[in-house]
Design a protein around this motif. Structure first.
Motif: not given
Lengths: 169, 169
Positions: A12-19, A74-88, A114-118
């Motif tokens: 979905x999103x690239x490393x750069x976008x996620x950051x 957005x809610x989607x954005x919040x979820x994604x950052x949460x997931x990526x930050x958690x993983x990191x 961080x953004x690659x793992x399940x």
DNA sequence: AACAAAAGTAATATATGGCTAACAAAAGTA
DNA sequence: TACTTTTGTTAGCCATATATTACTTTTGTT
């Protein structure tokens, strides 16, 4: 032939976008607001690059820009950052506390991954760390034993030289 | 502000290029030779893409093309494929045997990460797996205990929901 | 030699992601 | 009000990655 390798791009999103997204998240938390210029400074890239990327992120539904050019997740954005930050954090914690790797390596490798793992992987890893770090006799003993096992050869020895892994696996 | 995130691109070769290289490595092992067409078939992409990528890999010194259009790995190329393959196997082994993740997740995540991790990370991980898997009473007990700990909640529970990780970390 | 099939490559296209420069709009200030 | 600074946007450029189509070269067969 199994094409697993092609899934690398599937995120979905690239490393750069996620950051970019995480920059907004952090700015919101620390400053209470996030404009393009703030993201640009935070990431140390140009305002124009940020402008382009943030509009893409908006069109994909991860953020919205209000009438004053302030960005919100957005809610989607919040979820994604949460997931990526958690993983990191989980991965870094594992590298640091369990594998006892140096800070800079732990930091860099966690960031790359961080953004690659399940999610399941990071969830399970979290569980594993919790277990390893549990404050009970058995777990303390485990940590102690691995620490000395780890030192059976020097910190810089390259255990993977000379195909040793292939032979053992 | 630390710019660790920018190191993502720093890996000399991309995920895709690395897989071209590994395709050659494997073809050499299984068929004894590797031409563009063989790589294309192996990766299931067009000959033209392969042609472009392989010439780049050659200009970077990872492979050489002989007078008959057969490709060979240079010493540098051999080293890189060895390192990446090692990392993949080690990471996958960890996901499968220690974390007990399903095959497809272990495979995909290991593949995504194989070219990104520091060698030191995979070397240490190897050491950790060896320790965990050691055939001794204590280590067997560890594996047994983690297995039951892991099942304290269902396999699909999302341990990272509700910010639980942030609270605990 | 002539033709067909196989393999390689060039030209072209799309996407990412960065940059600078030029310009526009808004806000602050003399 | 007029000038300056700040911020945002757009256009144009560059580089990389990856793919396709169409063309060329090589190889093999008759």
């Amino acid at each position: 032939m199994s094409d697993v390798w092609k899934k690398f791009e599937d995120n979905g999103l690239t490393h750069s976008s996620v950051h970019h997204l995480m920059a907004i998240d952090q700015l919101l938390k620390t400053n209470g607001y996030a404009r393009g210029i703030d993201v640009a400074k935070h990431l140390d890239i140009s305002r124009s690059s940020v402008s382009v990327t943030l509009h893409k992120l908006q069109s994909k539904g991860y953020i919205v820009e209000d009438e004053n050019k302030f960005y919100h997740l957005t809610e989607e954005g919040r979820e994604l950052t949460h997931d990526v930050l958690s993983t990191r954090r989980i991965v870094k914690k594992f590298f640091l506390e369990v594998l006892d790797l140096p800070e800079n390596i732990a930091e860099e490798d966690a960031c790359k991954v961080e953004h690659l793992l399940h999610l399941k992987t990071s969830a399970r890893l979290f569980k594993f760390i919790s277990f390893v770090n549990a404050d009970e006799t058995f777990n303390r003993e485990f940590r102690k034993r691995f620490k000395s096992y780890k030192h059976t050869c020097s910190d810089d020895c390259d255990v993977c030289d000379d195909d040793c892994f292939y032979e053992k696996s």
